[in-house]
Structures are given as structure tokens and as C-alpha cells.
Design a protein around this motif. Structure first.
Motif, PDB file in Angstrom:
ATOM      1  N   ILE A 199       0.844  -1.212   0.000  1.00 10.39           N
ATOM      2  CA  ILE A 199       0.000   0.000   0.000  1.00 10.39           C
ATOM      3  C   ILE A 199       0.878   1.260   0.000  1.00 10.39           C
ATOM      4  O   ILE A 199       0.581   2.234  -0.698  1.00 10.39           O
ATOM      5  CB  ILE A 199      -0.945   0.003   1.233  1.00 10.39           C
ATOM      6  CG1 ILE A 199      -1.951  -1.158   1.122  1.00 10.39           C
ATOM      7  CG2 ILE A 199      -1.681   1.334   1.353  1.00 10.39           C
ATOM      8  CD1 ILE A 199      -2.738  -1.412   2.399  1.00 10.39           C
ATOM      9  N   GLU A 200       1.970   1.224   0.771  1.00 12.54           N
ATOM     10  CA  GLU A 200       2.871   2.376   0.854  1.00 12.54           C
ATOM     11  C   GLU A 200       3.467   2.703  -0.518  1.00 12.54           C
ATOM     12  O   GLU A 200       3.483   3.856  -0.942  1.00 12.54           O
ATOM     13  CB  GLU A 200       3.991   2.079   1.860  1.00 12.54           C
ATOM     14  CG  GLU A 200       4.952   3.245   2.067  1.00 12.54           C
ATOM     15  CD  GLU A 200       6.036   2.916   3.098  1.00 12.54           C
ATOM     16  OE1 GLU A 200       6.036   1.792   3.635  1.00 12.54           O
ATOM     17  OE2 GLU A 200       6.881   3.789   3.344  1.00 12.54           O
ATOM     18  N   ARG A 201       3.909   1.661  -1.206  1.00 12.51           N
ATOM     19  CA  ARG A 201       4.527   1.894  -2.522  1.00 12.51           C
ATOM     20  C   ARG A 201       3.488   2.356  -3.528  1.00 12.51           C
ATOM     21  O   ARG A 201       3.755   3.214  -4.373  1.00 12.51           O
ATOM     22  CB  ARG A 201       5.239   0.628  -3.018  1.00 12.51           C
ATOM     23  CG  ARG A 201       6.425   0.298  -2.146  1.00 12.51           C
ATOM     24  CD  ARG A 201       7.499  -0.521  -2.845  1.00 12.51           C
ATOM     25  NE  ARG A 201       8.705  -0.469  -2.028  1.00 12.51           N
ATOM     26  CZ  ARG A 201       9.671   0.419  -2.167  1.00 12.51           C
ATOM     27  NH1 ARG A 201       9.604   1.329  -3.116  1.00 12.51           N
ATOM     28  NH2 ARG A 201      10.718   0.419  -1.374  1.00 12.51           N
ATOM     29  N   LYS A 202       2.268   1.805  -3.444  1.00 11.13           N
ATOM     30  CA  LYS A 202       1.201   2.196  -4.369  1.00 11.13           C
ATOM     31  C   LYS A 202       0.769   3.639  -4.102  1.00 11.13           C
ATOM     32  O   LYS A 202       0.527   4.416  -5.036  1.00 11.13           O
ATOM     33  CB  LYS A 202       0.003   1.255  -4.196  1.00 11.13           C
ATOM     34  CG  LYS A 202      -1.098   1.473  -5.218  1.00 11.13           C
ATOM     35  CD  LYS A 202      -2.280   0.553  -4.968  1.00 11.13           C
ATOM     36  CE  LYS A 202      -3.421   0.881  -5.919  1.00 11.13           C
ATOM     37  NZ  LYS A 202      -4.674   0.216  -5.518  1.00 11.13           N
ATOM     38  N   THR A 203       0.692   4.016  -2.825  1.00 10.51           N
ATOM     39  CA  THR A 203       0.233   5.352  -2.442  1.00 10.51           C
ATOM     40  C   THR A 203       1.244   6.432  -2.806  1.00 10.51           C
ATOM     41  O   THR A 203       0.874   7.497  -3.319  1.00 10.51           O
ATOM     42  CB  THR A 203      -0.039   5.404  -0.917  1.00 10.51           C
ATOM     43  OG1 THR A 203      -0.979   4.378  -0.582  1.00 10.51           O
ATOM     44  CG2 THR A 203      -0.601   6.757  -0.506  1.00 10.51           C
TER      45      THR A 203
END
Ligand SMILES: [Fe+2]
Ligand SMILES: [Fe+2]
Length: 236
Positions: A199-203
Motif C-alpha cells: 500500500i505504501e509503494r502504491k500510495t
């Protein structure tokens, strides 16, 4: 104890270390780009970040913004000038990194683990959710007051924000997060860390924590509170 994260980085590291099994000439070729070795050490260290450490170091970013808010409150009370754009940017970082990312992780992935199991900490998560909602309103007030130059409204919103978030994050760090181990299996705990990473990388399109630390560091410098020795009291 922890499942390695950022496995693609771990793969990179293993390619370098596997050179030990190659002929010396090949090893020498691998060792040539020495300057590239330093950044890899940092990436390897990041593999060890667990679910709770991830959440708690995000609280560290929140804490550093609370320090900027503290300093703004002090300057308003002392009638000292300050750059209001630092407050607008700080509120923006709270929104993007804390409210829209960190708190969303808590609301979607942490709190439900307690609420669905009828855990005794459900009463706490109800209050924490309510504080997230109030925090979002306060952040809007902080940004609006900083833009309009209404220092009294700004001071009031900053004070309310800091007063609420210090107990909020302290309770999460010392009660809720440690109790996570009692409501999820080790496998689930590790899987949550993997999910948070995705999620962190996508966000953020990369390491959101590193980006947030860079941003808060720059804001501290702009507000002249980056030098940590300034916080050491003179006890003579
Ligand atoms: Fe929270
Ligand atoms: Fe939190």
C-alpha cells in the motif's frame, strides 16, 4: 522473528554477496563499483521493518510535526514572526501521510482486528476513530487559519490538535499495537507488514516514510528548529 520485506532488494543484496562463490576475477569485477555499496546497506536495513515498527516510526513523523506546531504556538504567544506557509505545508503532510495513509491503515487493518473479535480494546478503537475524524477537521482549520493569517484561530486549532494527538499516539504505541500480537497469528502479523508495504509503494510511488522524513526535515529547517541541540536545556 520477522518476514523479510522488500524482497526485491534482498534479491539484489544476495547477488552481490554470492560473488564469494565466483572466481577471483569475477569477484573483482563485481567489487569495482565501490561507491554503490553504501546505499545498499540502508536498503538492507529496511528489510527488517515489522508491522508495529512501521506504524510507530510513522508516529515519529507525526511527533516531529507536533514540534513544529508547538513552536508556532509559542511564537504566536510571544508575538514573534513566523512563516505561515510552513504551517500550511505541515498540515498538508499531516493530511497526506498521517490522515490519508497512516490512519487509513489503522482504520482498515488494525482497528477491525480488535472490533471483529469483540476484544476489550474495542472501546479504545471507537475513541481512536472519533479522534481521527476530529483531527481531520482540525487539520482543515489549521490550513485555513494559516492561509488567512488568523493567528488566534491558528493557535487554538494547533493547541487542540497537539493536546489530542499526544495521548492518541501514546495509547496506540503502548496499548493497542502491543496487543495486536494477541489478536492475530504470527503469519497474519507478517502478512500485514507485507500488505502495508504494498500500500505504501502504491500510495507514494516509493518509500513513503523516507519521503515524509525528508519533508518534515525540510520544514524543521525552514522553521529553524532542526538543530536538536536547541532542545537541550541549560541546567547550570
Ligand atoms: Fe490513530
Ligand atoms: Fe497512529
Amino acid at each position: 522473528m520477522k518476514t523479510p520485506r522488500r524482497t526485491f532488494l534482498a534479491g539484489t543484496a544476495s547477488i552481490v554477496t554470492s560473488g564469494l562463490a565466483l572466481p577471483l576475477s569475477a569477484l573483482a569485477m563485481q567489487k569495482k563499483p565501490a561507491p554503490k555499496a553504501a546505499p545498499k546497506k540502508k536498503e538492507e536495513a529496511e528489510e527488517e521493518v515489522s508491522t508495529n515498527e512501521d506504524l510507530m516510526r510513522e508516529h515519529g513523523v507525526l511527533n516531529r510535526i507536533l514540534l513544529i506546531y508547538d513552536e508556532a504556538i509559542r511564537r504566536i504567544q510571544a508575538n514573534e514572526k513566523f512563516d505561515p506557509t510552513v504551517l500550511v505545508k505541515s498540515a498538508g503532510l499531516i493530511k497526506s501521510f498521517i490522515e490519508d495513509y497512516h490512519e487509513k491503515l489503522e482504520e482498515d487493518h488494525i482497528f477491525p482486528r480488535f472490533e471483529e473479535s469483540g476484544n476489550k480494546l474495542t472501546e479504545l478503537t471507537v475513541n481512536l476513530r472519533a479522534q481521527h475524524a476530529v483531527g481531520r477537521i482540525l487539520t482543515q482549520k489549521i490550513a485555513a487559519a494559516a492561509k488567512s493569517g488568523d493567528t488566534q484561530a491558528l493557535s487554538k486549532a494547533l493547541t487542540a490538535f497537539n493536546r489530542m494527538y499526544r495521548p492518541h499516539e501514546a495509547r496506540e504505541d503502548t496499548v493497542l499495537f502491543p496487543a495486536l500480537h494477541s489478536v492475530v497469528s504470527k503469519h497474519e502479523y507478517d502478512a500485514m507488514g507485507e500488505e502495508f508495504e504494498r500500500i505504501e509503494r502504491k500510495t507514494f510511488g516509493g518509500d513513503g516514510f523516507d519521503l515524509a522524513v525528508d519533508q518534515v526535515t525540510e520544514l524543521e529547517k525552514q522553521f529553524d528548529i532542526y538543530d536538536i541541540s536547541k532542545f537541550t536545556p541549560d541546567v547550570k
